[in-house]
Scaffold this motif. Structure first.
Motif, PDB file in Angstrom:
ATOM      1  N   ASP A 126       0.899  -1.208   0.099  1.00  0.00           N
ATOM      2  CA  ASP A 126      -0.027   0.010   0.004  1.00  0.00           C
ATOM      3  C   ASP A 126       0.904   1.278   0.015  1.00  0.00           C
ATOM      4  N   GLU A 127       1.984   1.252   0.789  1.00  0.00           N
ATOM      5  CA  GLU A 127       2.861   2.521   1.080  1.00  0.00           C
ATOM      6  C   GLU A 127       3.392   2.745  -0.390  1.00  0.00           C
ATOM      7  N   LEU A 128       3.759   1.602  -0.949  1.00  0.00           N
ATOM      8  CA  LEU A 128       4.589   1.747  -2.496  1.00  0.00           C
ATOM      9  C   LEU A 128       3.448   1.841  -3.654  1.00  0.00           C
ATOM     10  N   GLY A 129       2.527   1.855  -3.515  1.00  0.00           N
ATOM     11  CA  GLY A 129       1.315   1.956  -4.569  1.00  0.00           C
ATOM     12  C   GLY A 129       1.494   0.607  -5.476  1.00  0.00           C
ATOM     13  N   VAL A 130       1.635  -0.493  -4.824  1.00  0.00           N
ATOM     14  CA  VAL A 130       1.809  -2.017  -5.479  1.00  0.00           C
ATOM     15  C   VAL A 130       0.403  -2.496  -5.142  1.00  0.00           C
ATOM     16  N   LEU A 131      -0.060  -2.952  -6.361  1.00  0.00           N
ATOM     17  CA  LEU A 131      -1.174  -3.943  -6.145  1.00  0.00           C
ATOM     18  C   LEU A 131      -0.561  -5.275  -5.403  1.00  0.00           C
ATOM     19  N   VAL A 132      -1.498  -5.973  -4.775  1.00  0.00           N
ATOM     20  CA  VAL A 132      -1.266  -7.092  -3.989  1.00  0.00           C
ATOM     21  C   VAL A 132      -0.933  -8.173  -4.970  1.00  0.00           C
ATOM     22  N   SER A 133      -1.511  -8.118  -6.072  1.00  0.00           N
ATOM     23  CA  SER A 133      -1.306  -9.108  -7.251  1.00  0.00           C
ATOM     24  C   SER A 133      -0.088  -9.075  -7.746  1.00  0.00           C
ATOM     25  N   ARG A 134       0.650  -7.882  -7.682  1.00  0.00           N
ATOM     26  CA  ARG A 134       2.239  -7.740  -8.036  1.00  0.00           C
ATOM     27  C   ARG A 134       3.259  -7.756  -6.874  1.00  0.00           C
ATOM     28  N   THR A 135       2.846  -8.567  -5.801  1.00  0.00           N
ATOM     29  CA  THR A 135       3.780  -8.924  -4.830  1.00  0.00           C
ATOM     30  C   THR A 135       3.922 -10.498  -4.749  1.00  0.00           C
ATOM     31  N   ILE A 136       5.316 -10.656  -4.366  1.00  0.00           N
ATOM     32  CA  ILE A 136       5.902 -12.111  -4.277  1.00  0.00           C
ATOM     33  C   ILE A 136       6.402 -12.104  -2.965  1.00  0.00           C
ATOM     34  N   ALA A 137       5.860 -13.471  -2.191  1.00  0.00           N
ATOM     35  CA  ALA A 137       6.292 -13.693  -1.006  1.00  0.00           C
ATOM     36  C   ALA A 137       7.286 -15.020  -0.963  1.00  0.00           C
ATOM     37  N   ILE A 138       8.265 -15.145  -0.289  1.00  0.00           N
ATOM     38  CA  ILE A 138       9.128 -16.281  -0.316  1.00  0.00           C
ATOM     39  C   ILE A 138       9.487 -16.943   1.066  1.00  0.00           C
ATOM     40  N   GLY A 139       9.366 -17.958   1.492  1.00  0.00           N
ATOM     41  CA  GLY A 139       9.337 -18.435   2.831  1.00  0.00           C
ATOM     42  C   GLY A 139       9.683 -19.773   2.823  1.00  0.00           C
ATOM     43  N   ASP A 140      10.099 -20.231   4.184  1.00  0.00           N
ATOM     44  CA  ASP A 140      10.325 -21.785   4.221  1.00  0.00           C
ATOM     45  C   ASP A 140       9.530 -22.325   5.488  1.00  0.00           C
ATOM     46  N   GLY A 141       8.810 -21.683   6.281  1.00  0.00           N
ATOM     47  CA  GLY A 141       8.163 -22.084   7.287  1.00  0.00           C
ATOM     48  C   GLY A 141       6.952 -21.787   7.567  1.00  0.00           C
ATOM     49  N   ALA A 142       6.123 -22.477   8.699  1.00  0.00           N
ATOM     50  CA  ALA A 142       4.735 -22.467   8.723  1.00  0.00           C
ATOM     51  C   ALA A 142       4.137 -21.084   8.994  1.00  0.00           C
ATOM     52  N   ASN A 143       5.275 -20.160   9.751  1.00  0.00           N
ATOM     53  CA  ASN A 143       4.939 -18.883   9.995  1.00  0.00           C
ATOM     54  C   ASN A 143       4.791 -17.929   8.782  1.00  0.00           C
ATOM     55  N   ASP A 144       5.288 -18.485   7.666  1.00  0.00           N
ATOM     56  CA  ASP A 144       5.360 -17.813   6.365  1.00  0.00           C
ATOM     57  C   ASP A 144       4.151 -17.946   5.483  1.00  0.00           C
ATOM     58  N   LEU A 145       3.148 -18.879   6.103  1.00  0.00           N
ATOM     59  CA  LEU A 145       2.230 -19.407   5.161  1.00  0.00           C
ATOM     60  C   LEU A 145       0.998 -18.191   4.831  1.00  0.00           C
ATOM     61  N   ARG A 146       0.641 -17.469   5.901  1.00  0.00           N
ATOM     62  CA  ARG A 146      -0.214 -16.299   5.636  1.00  0.00           C
ATOM     63  C   ARG A 146       0.310 -15.363   4.910  1.00  0.00           C
ATOM     64  N   MET A 147       1.540 -15.057   5.028  1.00  0.00           N
ATOM     65  CA  MET A 147       2.232 -13.730   4.062  1.00  0.00           C
ATOM     66  C   MET A 147       2.194 -14.366   2.549  1.00  0.00           C
ATOM     67  N   MET A 148       2.440 -15.785   2.475  1.00  0.00           N
ATOM     68  CA  MET A 148       2.427 -16.337   1.005  1.00  0.00           C
ATOM     69  C   MET A 148       1.261 -16.439   0.512  1.00  0.00           C
ATOM     70  N   ASP A 149       0.169 -16.622   1.418  1.00  0.00           N
ATOM     71  CA  ASP A 149      -1.495 -16.632   0.801  1.00  0.00           C
ATOM     72  C   ASP A 149      -1.803 -15.089   0.490  1.00  0.00           C
ATOM     73  N   ALA A 150      -1.220 -14.169   1.187  1.00  0.00           N
ATOM     74  CA  ALA A 150      -1.630 -12.793   0.995  1.00  0.00           C
ATOM     75  C   ALA A 150      -0.993 -12.371  -0.325  1.00  0.00           C
ATOM     76  N   ALA A 151      -0.051 -12.818  -0.658  1.00  0.00           N
ATOM     77  CA  ALA A 151       0.835 -12.339  -1.939  1.00  0.00           C
ATOM     78  C   ALA A 151       0.144 -12.824  -3.228  1.00  0.00           C
ATOM     79  N   GLY A 152       0.622 -12.118  -4.223  1.00  0.00           N
ATOM     80  CA  GLY A 152       0.218 -12.412  -5.484  1.00  0.00           C
ATOM     81  C   GLY A 152       0.750 -13.964  -5.930  1.00  0.00           C
TER      82      GLY A 152
END
Length: 211
Positions: free
Chosen positions: A153-179
């Motif tokens: 939101d701060e960067l003016g980026v649509l969520v559909s143009r986000t990439i989330a990269i993670g390895d553990g269970a606590n990354d799952l919500r972030m990965m789900d929220a990302a495009g």
């Protein structure tokens, strides 16, 4: 306001970095095995992350602040990280890191790896040593997802143009929220839930996926 074409958000431990930093700190307290077992259980999703983090940080009580210089010297960036951040910047993107780890390490390491912004936990200190407590709100799964949305939101980026990269269970919500959610060096549950799985532990493998 800075405007970006897209946003890439990475986890830190075992993603941006090869190590679990809390285990390196635990070495300084002679309690690595105990902390390592709790970390692995949390990453598999078997234990609530905040509860696990508090118990692991309690095991660090008494570690002197001067130990962090040794810890930071041992941290190993993941292969391909600087190639990835350079490619993101060349394409007009921004790199963020949101971590269940600690500002005490990321503040020193993240800028040199090309990271533009980061959020992590802070360790309590009393009389020049760790207090065994976490200061402020814990960066857990929901905080990671919220950070991705807030930064976009701060960067003016649509969520559909986000990439989330993670390895553990606590990354799952972030990965789900990302495009696009990418499992990297990941636990089985994370690989199963991700949009894409990257097998080789080389972050430059993400470059062809950039917008």
């Amino acid at each position: 306001m800075t405007v970006a074409r897209f946003l890439v958000v990475l986890d830190a431990d075992s993603t941006l970095l090869q190590d679990e930093v809390i285990e390196l700190i635990a070495d300084e307290a002679g309690r690595r095995a105990e902390v390592q077992a709790a970390t692995e259980a949390a990453m598999r999703g078997e234990i609530d992350f905040a509860t696990s983090l508090r118990s692991r940080v309690a095991a660090l009580k008494g570690v002197p602040l001067e130990a962090f210089e040794r810890v930071r010297a041992r941290v190993r960036p993941t292969v391909g990280v600087t190639e990835l951040t350079a490619a993101v910047h060349a394409r007009g993107g921004v790199v963020g890191v949101v971590s269940g780890g600690f500002h005490e390490v990321l503040d020193h390491i993240a800028p040199g790896l090309g990271v533009d912004r980061w959020r992590a936990n802070r360790l309590g200190v009393v009389d020049g040593a760790l207090s065994g407590l976490v200061e402020g709100e814990i960066v857990d799964a929901e905080a990671k997802a919220s950070s991705l949305r807030e930064w976009a939101d701060e960067l003016g980026v649509l969520v559909s143009r986000t990439i989330a990269i993670g390895d553990g269970a606590n990354d799952l919500r972030m990965m789900d929220a990302a495009g696009l959610g990418i499992a990297f060096n990941a636990k089985p549950a994370v690989r199963a839930a991700a949009n894409l799985v990257i097998g080789p532990q080389d972050l430059s493998a993400v470059i062809p996926l950039l917008p």
